[in-house]
Write a protein that holds these residues in place. Structure first.
Motif, PDB file in Angstrom:
ATOM      1  N   GLN A 166      36.781  34.540  52.161  1.00 28.65           N
ATOM      2  CA  GLN A 166      36.592  35.845  51.523  1.00 28.65           C
ATOM      3  C   GLN A 166      35.262  36.498  51.921  1.00 28.65           C
ATOM      4  OE1 GLN A 166      38.528  36.149  47.350  1.00 28.65           O
ATOM      5  NE2 GLN A 166      37.782  34.048  47.488  1.00 28.65           N
ATOM      6  N   GLU A 191      45.962  35.573  47.960  1.00 22.46           N
ATOM      7  CA  GLU A 191      44.811  35.596  47.047  1.00 22.46           C
ATOM      8  C   GLU A 191      43.485  35.725  47.799  1.00 22.46           C
ATOM      9  OE1 GLU A 191      45.167  35.720  43.866  1.00 22.46           O
ATOM     10  OE2 GLU A 191      47.254  35.078  43.594  1.00 22.46           O
ATOM     11  N   TYR A 296      31.804  39.699  43.351  1.00 24.56           N
ATOM     12  CA  TYR A 296      32.836  39.320  42.370  1.00 24.56           C
ATOM     13  C   TYR A 296      33.180  40.505  41.470  1.00 24.56           C
ATOM     14  CZ  TYR A 296      34.999  36.639  38.537  1.00 24.56           C
ATOM     15  OH  TYR A 296      35.851  36.156  37.579  1.00 24.56           O
ATOM     16  N   GLY A 299      35.338  43.069  42.872  1.00 19.61           N
ATOM     17  CA  GLY A 299      36.692  42.638  43.218  1.00 19.61           C
ATOM     18  C   GLY A 299      36.840  42.108  44.626  1.00 19.61           C
ATOM     19  N   ASN A 302      37.827  36.574  44.880  1.00 20.86           N
ATOM     20  CA  ASN A 302      38.824  36.086  43.958  1.00 20.86           C
ATOM     21  C   ASN A 302      38.474  34.646  43.584  1.00 20.86           C
ATOM     22  OD1 ASN A 302      41.237  35.965  42.598  1.00 20.86           O
ATOM     23  ND2 ASN A 302      42.415  36.843  44.301  1.00 20.86           N
ATOM     24  N   ASN A 303      38.486  34.305  42.290  1.00 17.07           N
ATOM     25  CA  ASN A 303      38.191  32.936  41.851  1.00 17.07           C
ATOM     26  C   ASN A 303      39.438  32.330  41.224  1.00 17.07           C
ATOM     27  OD1 ASN A 303      36.334  30.742  41.332  1.00 17.07           O
ATOM     28  ND2 ASN A 303      36.513  31.281  39.160  1.00 17.07           N
ATOM     29  N   LYS A 304      39.999  31.341  41.886  1.00 19.55           N
ATOM     30  CA  LYS A 304      41.210  30.692  41.383  1.00 19.55           C
ATOM     31  C   LYS A 304      40.850  29.316  40.847  1.00 19.55           C
ATOM     32  CE  LYS A 304      43.973  33.939  42.011  1.00 19.55           C
ATOM     33  NZ  LYS A 304      44.782  34.489  40.902  1.00 19.55           N
TER      34      LYS A 304
END
Lengths: 334, 334
Positions: A166, A191, A296, A299, A302-304
């Motif tokens: 990312q 994602e 973050y 946007g 992304n934190n999964k």
């Protein structure tokens, strides 16, 4: 206070597999604080591939975890008692809290007070935690990607790998992830927005596949794996490529296995390989955190998460992580 | 002018050994100069380990030397005719002159006009030439040694290695050389002032020997060899060690041999390995030359030579160099 603590401690070392029964659960009473110490009620603990090394005795970058002590681990929690004027009750902190419900710590064990914000607490162990910091340091400080560079990431769906992918997109790179299943491949594409993803259990010849999807060659390679994946990717690096060795989860630590010598490749490509240990970047923790936080909130990161519940689930979660069957940052909610 | 040229040209490629009879001697008449060209009477040509790669077809950093063309080589000589206003008759130059008596060249083939000084002309192919420039770039730009660092150099008596060892002493490092005979060891200790020298034909366990003479570990490693010497030295590197891969004379180029994987070492030691190709530093040639010249004039750089006479001796000198039986920079006086 008369608090009962639950700790997950190391009983045996891996031989060589990491199994749940290397660990034991014990309870005791939280002792009185000494000067400078403070007591943290632990909210989440982190489960990390590096733990495989920490519990082994093989030459490493840190002391092996001692028997009957709480397993070494990053965590987040809230200060509920203090004898340190710089750390107040109610402060949230991230640092070395260990696999336990309550942790008595000194400032040296803490990386950062978590600034007040509306970010989920657990994110401070994921893309805003050690994993994000590791990705940032390795990619930006060591690989130093240029706009348009092609960046390859192994364990692409993992918590470090997905942050690397990312961040590389933020810097306008072409990103290629290597992962272990079609489920993770889907996750990576949707994602984490990789441009290409290779499932190495589906496509055996990674080197040829890379020649197809990245005929321009690879400029940056962030490796968490080693072994044959490393070899295949190294066959495709460009002149002046920069390679970070962040992990070696795909190869045994001991004895050292053989593989193709890379000296000639490094010479002909004038390439650079460097080992990364995030401990070396702890003096920049807050600075990097703030940059990650900014992305973050916009946007761009992304934190999964893959969360299990109860500190006693930590050993099982570690085994799951090392088997690669987690999907997202592996955490335990205490 | 009606000059007869003598050229040593490539007839066959190594399979895999480099033998004298890969080359042939031919004579022809020097043609007329075109615009921008000038004619150099070659005084000395350089014999270099990299030539093994240049005459092979295996993937490399430069085009393979063509058949029936003069062998690619650095040389020094004097301009005796010119159609280029920037290069005058009587100027001395260093650059790609090839194994021949007369060389018609363009500015792009020339690294530098040799400034007027009282330095022997041949030194411009040794410690003040490509070898010295290579040593300077690899040690100072890549290893970046600190005062007191321990620096290990393979092919320590060679023209690059000996320059590395001497430059490291200028920067107050502890220097350890690895070489192949007691004669070279003596040379290293007395002419190049290494602190310690290991004759690998006498002491088989280089790793244990290094632990004795450098218990503090190795900070910088300038490697020209690869293979088992590389492995032994890598076992002794320190945290944050910097390793330059400048040559791989101790391992076959093709097929790539196997050896111990270094990923884990790089990770635990946060070490860096980088390939060096001197072509990348040609834009700094004069700048580095001037620094080397200053040290040379102050007696801080010793230049040792092993000179054969007559351009027809070049192939024999190359074989001798690759066998390691030269002592000092291998040159041919044309």
């Amino acid at each position: 206070m008369n608090l009962t603590n639950t700790k997950i401690v190391l009983k045996r070392r891996p031989n060589p597999e990491v199994l749940e029964d290397l660990f034991d659960k014990i309870t005791d009473t939280v002792r009185e604080l000494n000067e400078e110490e403070f007591l943290v009620e632990v909210s989440y603990v982190s489960i990390d591939p590096a733990m495989r090394g920490w519990i082994s005795t093989v030459g490493n970058y840190s002391e092996p975890v001692a028997f009957n002590e709480p397993m070494r681990s990053f965590g987040v929690g809230k200060i509920i008692s203090t004898k340190n004027i710089k750390f107040e009750v109610g402060d949230f902190v991230v640092g070395w809290l260990g696999w336990q419900k309550y942790s008595i710590v000194k400032p040296k064990n803490i990386q950062m007070k978590i600034p007040e914000n509306d970010v989920p607490l657990s994110a401070n162990l994921g893309v805003l935690g050690l994993n994000g910091i590791t990705a940032h340091a390795g990619l930006l400080d060591i690989c130093k990607p240029n706009k348009g560079d092609t960046v390859v990431v192994t364990t692409a769906a993992g918590s470090v790998g997905s942050a690397v992918g990312q961040i590389a997109k933020i810097f306008d790179c072409k990103t290629i992830g290597i992962t272990s299943s079609n489920e993770k491949k889907f996750f990576c594409l949707n994602e984490f927005k990789y441009d290409h993803v290779i499932n190495y259990n589906e496509i055996k010849d990674i080197s040829s596949e890379l020649k197809k999807i990245a005929p321009q060659g690879i400029d940056c390679f962030f490796d968490n794996v080693g072994g044959e994946q490393f070899d295949a990717i190294m066959e495709n690096i460009n002149i002046n490529a920069r390679v970070v060795v962040c992990g070696t989860i795909g190869m045994p630590s001991h004895p050292i296995p053989n593989g193709p010598r890379i000296n000639r490749t490094l010479l002909v490509k004038r390439a650079r390989i460097q080992g990364l240990l995030i401990l070396d970047y702890f003096n920049k923790y807050s600075e990097i955190y703030n940059e990650l936080l900014d992305w973050y909130k916009k946007g761009k990161l992304n934190n999964k998460e893959d969360i299990s519940h109860g500190i006693e689930t930590a050993p099982k979660s570690l085994v799951k992580l090392l088997n690669g069957s987690n999907l997202g940052k592996q955490l335990v909610k205490v």
